[in-house]
Design an enzyme around this catalytic site. Structure first.
Site, PDB file in Angstrom:
ATOM      1  N   ILE A  47      -3.112  12.279   3.698  1.00 36.37           N
ATOM      2  CA  ILE A  47      -3.326  13.716   3.528  1.00 36.37           C
ATOM      3  C   ILE A  47      -2.344  14.235   2.474  1.00 36.37           C
ATOM      4  O   ILE A  47      -1.234  13.731   2.328  1.00 36.37           O
ATOM      5  CB  ILE A  47      -3.195  14.551   4.829  1.00 36.37           C
ATOM      6  CG1 ILE A  47      -1.825  14.404   5.483  1.00 36.37           C
ATOM      7  CG2 ILE A  47      -4.279  14.227   5.828  1.00 36.37           C
ATOM      8  CD1 ILE A  47      -1.591  15.439   6.598  1.00 36.37           C
ATOM      9  N   GLU A  48      -2.794  15.220   1.744  1.00 31.59           N
ATOM     10  CA  GLU A  48      -1.990  15.870   0.704  1.00 31.59           C
ATOM     11  C   GLU A  48      -2.031  17.368   0.988  1.00 31.59           C
ATOM     12  O   GLU A  48      -3.091  17.896   1.333  1.00 31.59           O
ATOM     13  CB  GLU A  48      -2.591  15.568  -0.680  1.00 31.59           C
ATOM     14  CG  GLU A  48      -2.622  14.070  -0.986  1.00 31.59           C
ATOM     15  CD  GLU A  48      -3.508  13.694  -2.165  1.00 31.59           C
ATOM     16  OE1 GLU A  48      -4.179  14.585  -2.733  1.00 31.59           O
ATOM     17  OE2 GLU A  48      -3.543  12.492  -2.506  1.00 31.59           O
ATOM     18  N   HIS A  83       0.895   9.013   3.838  1.00 30.34           N
ATOM     19  CA  HIS A  83       0.121   7.854   3.399  1.00 30.34           C
ATOM     20  C   HIS A  83      -0.725   7.325   4.559  1.00 30.34           C
ATOM     21  O   HIS A  83      -0.376   7.514   5.733  1.00 30.34           O
ATOM     22  CB  HIS A  83       1.062   6.765   2.885  1.00 30.34           C
ATOM     23  CG  HIS A  83       1.669   7.109   1.558  1.00 30.34           C
ATOM     24  ND1 HIS A  83       1.847   6.190   0.557  1.00 30.34           N
ATOM     25  CD2 HIS A  83       2.109   8.297   1.073  1.00 30.34           C
ATOM     26  CE1 HIS A  83       2.382   6.791  -0.497  1.00 30.34           C
ATOM     27  NE2 HIS A  83       2.562   8.064  -0.208  1.00 30.34           N
ATOM     28  N   GLU A 136      -1.168   4.407   5.710  1.00 26.97           N
ATOM     29  CA  GLU A 136      -0.462   3.456   6.576  1.00 26.97           C
ATOM     30  C   GLU A 136       0.418   4.203   7.578  1.00 26.97           C
ATOM     31  O   GLU A 136       0.486   3.850   8.758  1.00 26.97           O
ATOM     32  CB  GLU A 136       0.415   2.519   5.731  1.00 26.97           C
ATOM     33  CG  GLU A 136      -0.351   1.642   4.747  1.00 26.97           C
ATOM     34  CD  GLU A 136      -0.629   2.311   3.386  1.00 26.97           C
ATOM     35  OE1 GLU A 136      -0.756   3.549   3.323  1.00 26.97           O
ATOM     36  OE2 GLU A 136      -0.738   1.563   2.397  1.00 26.97           O
ATOM     37  N   CYS A 160       1.852   0.759  -0.986  1.00 22.02           N
ATOM     38  CA  CYS A 160       2.888   1.096  -1.968  1.00 22.02           C
ATOM     39  C   CYS A 160       4.267   0.731  -1.426  1.00 22.02           C
ATOM     40  O   CYS A 160       4.429   0.423  -0.243  1.00 22.02           O
ATOM     41  CB  CYS A 160       2.822   2.579  -2.292  1.00 22.02           C
ATOM     42  SG  CYS A 160       3.522   3.615  -0.998  1.00 22.02           S
ATOM     43  N   CYS A 191       5.378   2.664   1.668  1.00 18.59           N
ATOM     44  CA  CYS A 191       4.763   2.221   2.932  1.00 18.59           C
ATOM     45  C   CYS A 191       5.350   0.890   3.400  1.00 18.59           C
ATOM     46  O   CYS A 191       5.520   0.662   4.595  1.00 18.59           O
ATOM     47  CB  CYS A 191       3.251   2.089   2.789  1.00 18.59           C
ATOM     48  SG  CYS A 191       2.443   3.697   2.692  1.00 18.59           S
TER      49      CYS A 191
HETATM   50  O1  DUR Z   1       0.112   2.905  -0.073  1.00 20.25           O
HETATM   51  C1  DUR Z   1      -0.458   3.942  -0.369  1.00 20.25           C
HETATM   52  C2  DUR Z   1      -0.472   4.480  -1.673  1.00 20.25           C
HETATM   53  C3  DUR Z   1      -1.003   5.750  -1.865  1.00 20.25           C
HETATM   54  N1  DUR Z   1      -1.538   6.430  -0.818  1.00 20.25           N
HETATM   55  C4  DUR Z   1      -2.048   7.796  -1.018  1.00 20.25           C
HETATM   56  C5  DUR Z   1      -0.941   8.824  -1.207  1.00 20.25           C
HETATM   57  C6  DUR Z   1      -1.635   9.881  -2.030  1.00 20.25           C
HETATM   58  O2  DUR Z   1      -2.303  10.749  -1.135  1.00 20.25           O
HETATM   59  C7  DUR Z   1      -2.674   9.112  -2.842  1.00 20.25           C
HETATM   60  C8  DUR Z   1      -2.255   8.856  -4.283  1.00 20.25           C
HETATM   61  O3  DUR Z   1      -1.051   8.179  -4.325  1.00 20.25           O
HETATM   62  O4  DUR Z   1      -2.858   7.855  -2.172  1.00 20.25           O
HETATM   63  C9  DUR Z   1      -1.588   5.898   0.439  1.00 20.25           C
HETATM   64  O5  DUR Z   1      -2.090   6.520   1.380  1.00 20.25           O
HETATM   65  N2  DUR Z   1      -1.053   4.654   0.622  1.00 20.25           N
HETATM   66 ZN    ZN Z   2       2.058   4.196   0.665  1.00 20.39          ZN
END
Ligand code: DUR
Ligand code: ZN
Length: 296
Positions: free
Chosen positions: A89-90, A101, A103, A128, A131
């Site tokens: 979610i953003e 994220h 995860e 990433c 995470c």
């Molecule tokens: O390991 C990761 C990398 C990125 N994102 C999400 C964060 C953000 O909302 C979007 C772009 O980075 O992807 C994840 O959920 N997990």
């Molecule tokens: Zn991540």
């Protein structure tokens, strides 16, 4: 079946989709128990590993990424055999560090549901660095198996060599290990009682700032988030972010929020009140109730 799965369900093999559709009823928030997973495996004639990868579009459909439009789905498999979906979610208009994220969403989902250990994480994009660090805080974290589409599975230790973690700061009881702090507060308010319980279950070995957030929606439902610290500090997950991701997994809108409470320990080295207000005010025009409690 909930509308948010209309597209992702078409990406699944038909026998799997047919068995899954009845499970995606109005209550579905990303949790399938071991029995349901076994039903999906036998109905689809796929291996469990194949089913979990095939379910990733369903997990990704739980995402709310208005900034990136990049839908990430993750599934955490608990020691119990149950699986917990999560998605990113953003928060629109706010600094990017407020994001959750996929995860983290899946792991916090398992933790809030009472799981004591995660054994596998399945994700639709390579996890990433943030995470990987977040996962390294977990019980037996280095042994968690990471599964990605079209790639060999490896434990976290492969993705995060020379890791820095809780042991480097002499913390021996990692995230998800059973521990409970008791707080002294007499309240008859069910939302506060729920928050006290979650604050007691929060993980704050670096600051002792045990904390939880409870969000209530107009229909009276509540969604909790606990504070989850990280040895590297910055990847810590704040209780408001955990609560917002919980609410989103339940298919609720931020505009449904009618009340928000932050409960935190009086004995912590830090306070989350400023960061929590920042996050709340981007999603709801309501005041944060801030309750400071003494550990017993
Ligand atoms: O390991 C990761 C990398 C990125 N994102 C999400 C964060 C953000 O909302 C979007 C772009 O980075 O992807 C994840 O959920 N997990
Ligand atoms: Zn991540």
């Amino acid at each position: 079946m909930q509308d948010r799965f209309n597209h992702s369900i078409t990406l699944l093999p038909t026998p799997l989709a047919d068995a899954l559709i009845p499970m995606l009823d109005s209550h579905f928030a990303g949790h399938l128990n071991a029995q349901q997973l076994a039903t999906l495996t036998s109905a689809s004639k796929m291996s469990e590993a194949e089913v979990l990868l095939a379910l990733l579009p369903i997990a990704a459909a739980l995402a709310k990424p208005p900034i990136s439009e990049f839908y990430v789905g993750a599934i955490a498999k608990g020691k119990s055999g149950d699986i917990y979906m999560g998605a990113n979610i953003e928060l629109p208009g706010e600094a990017l560090f407020h994001s959750v994220h996929a995860e983290q969403s899946a792991i916090s989902h398992a933790w809030l549901s009472g799981e004591s250990q995660i054994v596998d994480i399945i994700v639709n994009a390579s996890p990433c660095g943030h995470c990987r660090q977040f996962m390294n805080e977990l019980v037996e974290g280095s042994k968690i198996y990471i599964h990605l589409p079209a790639q060999e599975s490896h434990p976290l230790a492969y993705y995060l060599p020379y890791a820095f973690g809780p042991k480097d700061l002499n913390v021996t009881s990692p995230l998800m290990a059973k521990q409970q702090t008791e707080f002294a507060l007499d309240s008859a308010d069910p939302m506060i009682i729920e928050g006290l319980d979650h604050a007691g279950l929060s993980y704050a070995p670096y600051t002792e700032s045990f904390a939880a957030v409870v969000l209530k929606t107009h229909d009276g439902a509540t969604y909790c988030g606990r504070y989850a610290e990280n040895a590297a500090f910055n990847p810590s997950m704040l209780p408001m972010q955990m609560a917002l991701s919980n609410l989103t997994r339940h298919n609720r809108e931020f505009s449904d929020i009618s009340r928000a409470v932050l409960i935190e320990s009086s004995q912590g080295k830090i306070s989350l009140v400023g960061a929590t207000m920042d996050a709340l005010h981007t999603v709801a025009a309501i005041e944060l109730e801030h309750i400071v409690v003494d550990p017993v």
